[in-house]
Design a protein around this motif. Structure first.
Motif, PDB file in Angstrom:
ATOM      1  N   TYR A  55     -18.138  24.238 143.961  1.00  0.00           N
ATOM      2  CA  TYR A  55     -16.953  24.949 143.516  1.00  0.00           C
ATOM      3  C   TYR A  55     -15.745  24.345 144.225  1.00  0.00           C
ATOM      4  O   TYR A  55     -15.836  23.932 145.392  1.00  0.00           O
ATOM      5  CB  TYR A  55     -17.057  26.439 143.850  1.00  0.00           C
ATOM      6  CG  TYR A  55     -18.170  27.153 143.123  1.00  0.00           C
ATOM      7  CD1 TYR A  55     -18.007  27.577 141.804  1.00  0.00           C
ATOM      8  CD2 TYR A  55     -19.381  27.398 143.763  1.00  0.00           C
ATOM      9  CE1 TYR A  55     -19.026  28.239 141.139  1.00  0.00           C
ATOM     10  CE2 TYR A  55     -20.416  28.059 143.104  1.00  0.00           C
ATOM     11  CZ  TYR A  55     -20.224  28.474 141.796  1.00  0.00           C
ATOM     12  OH  TYR A  55     -21.243  29.119 141.138  1.00  0.00           O
ATOM     13  N   THR A 101     -23.888  34.835 149.341  1.00  0.00           N
ATOM     14  CA  THR A 101     -22.751  34.031 148.890  1.00  0.00           C
ATOM     15  C   THR A 101     -22.951  32.570 149.261  1.00  0.00           C
ATOM     16  O   THR A 101     -22.680  31.663 148.455  1.00  0.00           O
ATOM     17  CB  THR A 101     -21.440  34.556 149.508  1.00  0.00           C
ATOM     18  OG1 THR A 101     -21.259  35.929 149.145  1.00  0.00           O
ATOM     19  CG2 THR A 101     -20.250  33.753 149.021  1.00  0.00           C
ATOM     20  N   GLU A 104     -25.302  30.885 146.848  1.00  0.00           N
ATOM     21  CA  GLU A 104     -24.727  30.614 145.535  1.00  0.00           C
ATOM     22  C   GLU A 104     -23.668  29.521 145.569  1.00  0.00           C
ATOM     23  O   GLU A 104     -23.361  28.923 144.532  1.00  0.00           O
ATOM     24  CB  GLU A 104     -24.126  31.899 144.947  1.00  0.00           C
ATOM     25  CG  GLU A 104     -25.145  32.982 144.685  1.00  0.00           C
ATOM     26  CD  GLU A 104     -26.357  32.470 143.920  1.00  0.00           C
ATOM     27  OE1 GLU A 104     -26.155  31.801 142.883  1.00  0.00           O
ATOM     28  OE2 GLU A 104     -27.486  32.716 144.360  1.00  0.00           O
ATOM     29  N   LEU A 105     -23.110  29.241 146.738  1.00  0.00           N
ATOM     30  CA  LEU A 105     -22.102  28.197 146.845  1.00  0.00           C
ATOM     31  C   LEU A 105     -22.691  26.804 146.999  1.00  0.00           C
ATOM     32  O   LEU A 105     -21.976  25.812 146.878  1.00  0.00           O
ATOM     33  CB  LEU A 105     -21.172  28.481 148.034  1.00  0.00           C
ATOM     34  CG  LEU A 105     -20.215  29.667 147.898  1.00  0.00           C
ATOM     35  CD1 LEU A 105     -19.468  29.884 149.209  1.00  0.00           C
ATOM     36  CD2 LEU A 105     -19.236  29.453 146.754  1.00  0.00           C
ATOM     37  N   ALA A 108     -23.082  24.688 142.220  1.00  0.00           N
ATOM     38  CA  ALA A 108     -22.397  25.473 141.190  1.00  0.00           C
ATOM     39  C   ALA A 108     -23.129  25.454 139.855  1.00  0.00           C
ATOM     40  O   ALA A 108     -22.835  26.280 138.990  1.00  0.00           O
ATOM     41  CB  ALA A 108     -20.969  24.962 140.997  1.00  0.00           C
ATOM     42  N   ASN A 110     -25.952  26.451 139.411  1.00  0.00           N
ATOM     43  CA  ASN A 110     -26.802  27.649 139.408  1.00  0.00           C
ATOM     44  C   ASN A 110     -26.008  28.919 139.115  1.00  0.00           C
ATOM     45  O   ASN A 110     -26.567  30.021 139.187  1.00  0.00           O
ATOM     46  CB  ASN A 110     -27.510  27.795 140.764  1.00  0.00           C
ATOM     47  CG  ASN A 110     -28.438  26.630 141.048  1.00  0.00           C
ATOM     48  OD1 ASN A 110     -29.074  26.097 140.135  1.00  0.00           O
ATOM     49  ND2 ASN A 110     -28.522  26.220 142.297  1.00  0.00           N
ATOM     50  N   TYR A 111     -24.732  28.786 138.783  1.00  0.00           N
ATOM     51  CA  TYR A 111     -23.896  29.963 138.536  1.00  0.00           C
ATOM     52  C   TYR A 111     -24.450  30.825 137.409  1.00  0.00           C
ATOM     53  O   TYR A 111     -24.782  30.329 136.327  1.00  0.00           O
ATOM     54  CB  TYR A 111     -22.467  29.548 138.179  1.00  0.00           C
ATOM     55  CG  TYR A 111     -21.627  30.717 137.697  1.00  0.00           C
ATOM     56  CD1 TYR A 111     -21.017  31.568 138.610  1.00  0.00           C
ATOM     57  CD2 TYR A 111     -21.472  30.991 136.340  1.00  0.00           C
ATOM     58  CE1 TYR A 111     -20.256  32.647 138.189  1.00  0.00           C
ATOM     59  CE2 TYR A 111     -20.719  32.068 135.903  1.00  0.00           C
ATOM     60  CZ  TYR A 111     -20.113  32.898 136.827  1.00  0.00           C
ATOM     61  OH  TYR A 111     -19.384  33.977 136.397  1.00  0.00           O
ATOM     62  N   ASN A 113     -23.594  34.976 135.797  1.00  0.00           N
ATOM     63  CA  ASN A 113     -22.685  36.114 135.917  1.00  0.00           C
ATOM     64  C   ASN A 113     -23.240  37.196 136.832  1.00  0.00           C
ATOM     65  O   ASN A 113     -22.492  37.821 137.588  1.00  0.00           O
ATOM     66  CB  ASN A 113     -22.405  36.695 134.532  1.00  0.00           C
ATOM     67  CG  ASN A 113     -21.397  35.879 133.751  1.00  0.00           C
ATOM     68  OD1 ASN A 113     -20.206  35.888 134.050  1.00  0.00           O
ATOM     69  ND2 ASN A 113     -21.865  35.152 132.757  1.00  0.00           N
ATOM     70  N   TYR A 115     -25.254  36.874 139.398  1.00  0.00           N
ATOM     71  CA  TYR A 115     -25.152  36.495 140.802  1.00  0.00           C
ATOM     72  C   TYR A 115     -23.745  36.798 141.318  1.00  0.00           C
ATOM     73  O   TYR A 115     -23.562  37.292 142.433  1.00  0.00           O
ATOM     74  CB  TYR A 115     -25.443  35.004 140.980  1.00  0.00           C
ATOM     75  CG  TYR A 115     -26.881  34.606 140.728  1.00  0.00           C
ATOM     76  CD1 TYR A 115     -27.916  35.540 140.786  1.00  0.00           C
ATOM     77  CD2 TYR A 115     -27.221  33.285 140.437  1.00  0.00           C
ATOM     78  CE1 TYR A 115     -29.230  35.174 140.564  1.00  0.00           C
ATOM     79  CE2 TYR A 115     -28.534  32.909 140.219  1.00  0.00           C
ATOM     80  CZ  TYR A 115     -29.542  33.856 140.278  1.00  0.00           C
ATOM     81  OH  TYR A 115     -30.843  33.484 140.054  1.00  0.00           O
ATOM     82  N   TYR A 116     -22.755  36.483 140.503  1.00  0.00           N
ATOM     83  CA  TYR A 116     -21.373  36.779 140.864  1.00  0.00           C
ATOM     84  C   TYR A 116     -21.167  38.283 141.020  1.00  0.00           C
ATOM     85  O   TYR A 116     -20.523  38.738 141.969  1.00  0.00           O
ATOM     86  CB  TYR A 116     -20.454  36.214 139.779  1.00  0.00           C
ATOM     87  CG  TYR A 116     -18.987  36.525 139.935  1.00  0.00           C
ATOM     88  CD1 TYR A 116     -18.340  36.354 141.156  1.00  0.00           C
ATOM     89  CD2 TYR A 116     -18.239  36.972 138.853  1.00  0.00           C
ATOM     90  CE1 TYR A 116     -16.982  36.627 141.290  1.00  0.00           C
ATOM     91  CE2 TYR A 116     -16.884  37.244 138.975  1.00  0.00           C
ATOM     92  CZ  TYR A 116     -16.261  37.074 140.189  1.00  0.00           C
ATOM     93  OH  TYR A 116     -14.920  37.354 140.318  1.00  0.00           O
ATOM     94  N   ARG A 332     -15.650  30.377 134.114  1.00  0.00           N
ATOM     95  CA  ARG A 332     -16.482  31.057 135.104  1.00  0.00           C
ATOM     96  C   ARG A 332     -15.765  32.270 135.691  1.00  0.00           C
ATOM     97  O   ARG A 332     -14.550  32.360 135.670  1.00  0.00           O
ATOM     98  CB  ARG A 332     -16.863  30.107 136.243  1.00  0.00           C
ATOM     99  CG  ARG A 332     -17.694  28.923 135.806  1.00  0.00           C
ATOM    100  CD  ARG A 332     -18.184  28.125 137.009  1.00  0.00           C
ATOM    101  NE  ARG A 332     -18.533  26.764 136.601  1.00  0.00           N
ATOM    102  CZ  ARG A 332     -17.832  25.687 136.899  1.00  0.00           C
ATOM    103  NH1 ARG A 332     -16.766  25.804 137.669  1.00  0.00           N
ATOM    104  NH2 ARG A 332     -18.201  24.503 136.471  1.00  0.00           N
ATOM    105  N   PHE A 333     -16.537  33.202 136.219  1.00  0.00           N
ATOM    106  CA  PHE A 333     -16.024  34.416 136.860  1.00  0.00           C
ATOM    107  C   PHE A 333     -15.211  35.271 135.885  1.00  0.00           C
ATOM    108  O   PHE A 333     -14.300  35.981 136.286  1.00  0.00           O
ATOM    109  CB  PHE A 333     -15.162  34.067 138.089  1.00  0.00           C
ATOM    110  CG  PHE A 333     -15.780  33.035 138.983  1.00  0.00           C
ATOM    111  CD1 PHE A 333     -16.930  33.315 139.686  1.00  0.00           C
ATOM    112  CD2 PHE A 333     -15.220  31.773 139.102  1.00  0.00           C
ATOM    113  CE1 PHE A 333     -17.516  32.373 140.519  1.00  0.00           C
ATOM    114  CE2 PHE A 333     -15.797  30.815 139.920  1.00  0.00           C
ATOM    115  CZ  PHE A 333     -16.951  31.115 140.625  1.00  0.00           C
TER     116      PHE A 333
END
Length: 445
Positions: A55, A101, A104-105, A108, A110-111, A113, A115-116, A332-333
């Motif tokens: 990211y 976190t 997950e960082l 990217a 593996n992103y 929704n 997980y976010y 994303r996000f």
């Protein structure tokens, strides 16, 4: 009006909804972490790849060693379990938030929704007194028992889930989803062998019904959950909707997260009855948690900023030209759930500026199949990989000021493949930023 709003937000209410949320959230996260290790996903996602996509601004996050990754997942599972039972709650939720976190960082690609969403919910739980009753902290006297909390401690979780649902519904109000029934037309056609539902999927109208129903569900479900009269029927719709998506699509724990989290919409009496099955007793004497005026003002500022960002993020794509489903700028996000079916192909060429010598890159020498698939449809990943190739050919192969070009084609939601990246642009000279990416070839969809 502000005084009435403040009075409503600070009104004392039973703590039971927070207890239910804490227990179910912690248990799901613990099971999810254990499942992650059992499925071999540590090896496939974090140990086998040689290159990881980042990211923007978090390029410094790197994977740990094999034992380190297992320790990290173990910490996630343990801290989630401690959250569930309410032991060392503040430390446990902080450790869970930081470790999850960090995981997950690392890459990217593996992103997801959900997980976010887990990260956001863990962040909110950092500030909530969810351990002040029916917890080991309270039983052991590590915290003072409280039977009531200010209403805002429950409303912020409701607000977060309402944003997720509503923004997911608004994102579905687009021509591809509503008028082409894409990508459901593709996905449902692949599931005609399912019992009962599979027969219905053979009808051409089926994906249109599912598309419109999905949009209407997302944009309205928060309202119906907030309404006392419609809440039981709305929650039944939540269960049916998410169990159906669980059957049809491989989306992990997301359906269970949403089914359990939306219980927060129910009144305290409902939670007290549910918790009664596992030994919770409604207290006769009511004592309320009060964070104090200084802390209250600080929390008000934090949450005002937090929710401003949450509202901004799903709509930031309007700052960029082109179709967000194509360019993925601001994608994303933003709670854009299941909106695209994209296939891409990228052929990179590195050129020595001094000698003119060129070399075509074999992507598989650097990336696994999943990473390559994700990279070829996301411009920032293409740029990152181009920079990696340039650096390697400069240090290992002696190229002077290497130039990197890509022939990239992408097919979006059943359309024919179209040029994606300007093949004349030297990506090695492009720096990533939040500015619009002019080197993406815009298409009129």
């Amino acid at each position: 009006m502000l005084l009435r709003l403040r009075e409503k937000l600070t009104q004392a209410t039973p703590i039971a909804p927070l207890i239910t949320f804490r227990i179910l959230f912690g248990l799901l996260m613990m099971v999810g972490a254990i499942r992650f290790m059992q499925q071999g996903w540590i090896e496939r996602l974090y140990l086998q790849p040689e290159f990881f996509f980042k990211y923007f601004g978090f390029e410094w996050v790197q994977p740990l060693s094999e034992s380190g990754m297992y320790v990290l997942l173990g910490v996630i599972a343990l801290s989630a379990g401690l959250v569930a039972v309410g032991l060392f709650y503040r430390a446990a939720i902080l450790v869970f938030f930081c470790s999850f976190t960090y995981l997950e960082l690392i890459d990217a690609t593996n992103y997801l929704n959900h997980y976010y969403l887990v990260i956001l919910l863990a962040f909110l739980l950092l500030f909530l007194p969810a351990n002040r009753a029916f917890s080991l902290d309270a039983r052991l006297g590590l915290v003072e028992k409280k039977s009531q909390v200010p209403r805002w401690t429950i409303l912020i979780l409701i607000a977060q889930l309402s944003i997720v649902y509503t923004c997911a519904g608004i994102a579905k109000i687009n021509p591809d989803w509503l008028f082409r029934a894409m990508p459901l037309k593709v996905w449902l056609a692949e599931r005609t062998e399912l019992p009962v539902l599979g027969t219905f999927f053979k009808f051409s109208i089926a994906p249109y019904i599912f598309s419109w129903a999905g949009m209407l569900y997302d944009v309205s479900i928060a309202y119906f959950l907030l309404n006392k009269k419609t809440r039981p029927f709305a929650y039944l719709a939540v269960i049916v909707f998410h169990l159906t998506t669980k059957i049809l699509f491989n989306i992990g724990l997301f359906p269970l997260i949403m089914i359990t989290s939306t219980l927060i919409f129910f009144p305290a009496e409902t939670h007290q009855r549910l918790l009664g099955y596992i030994g919770y007793k409604t207290p006769n004497v009511h004592t309320s948690w009060n964070p104090g005026p200084f802390v209250s003002k600080s929390l008000a500022g934090i949450f005002a900023l937090y929710f401003s960002v949450q509202v901004f993020m799903p709509f930031r794509h309007y700052l960029y030209p082109g179709n967000v489903l194509w360019t993925e700028e601001g994608y994303r996000f933003s709670w854009r759930v299941m909106l695209v079916e994209k296939h891409g192909m990228c052929t990179f060429t590195v050129k020595d500026e001094k000698t003119g010598r060129t070399q075509e890159i074999v992507n598989g020498n650097y990336l696994n199949v999943f990473q390559e698939k994700q990279m070829c449809i996301q411009p920032d990943f293409i740029l990152q990989f181009a920079h990696h190739v340039a650096a390697e050919y400069q240090t290992k192969h002696g190229f002077q000021n290497p130039e990197v070009y890509v022939q990239a084609y992408v097919a979006l939601n059943g359309r024919t493949s179209q040029p994606f990246i300007d093949p004349k642009v030297n990506l090695a000279q492009i720096k990533d930023s939040f500015a619009p990416k002019s080197w993406i070839i815009k298409q009129n969809f």
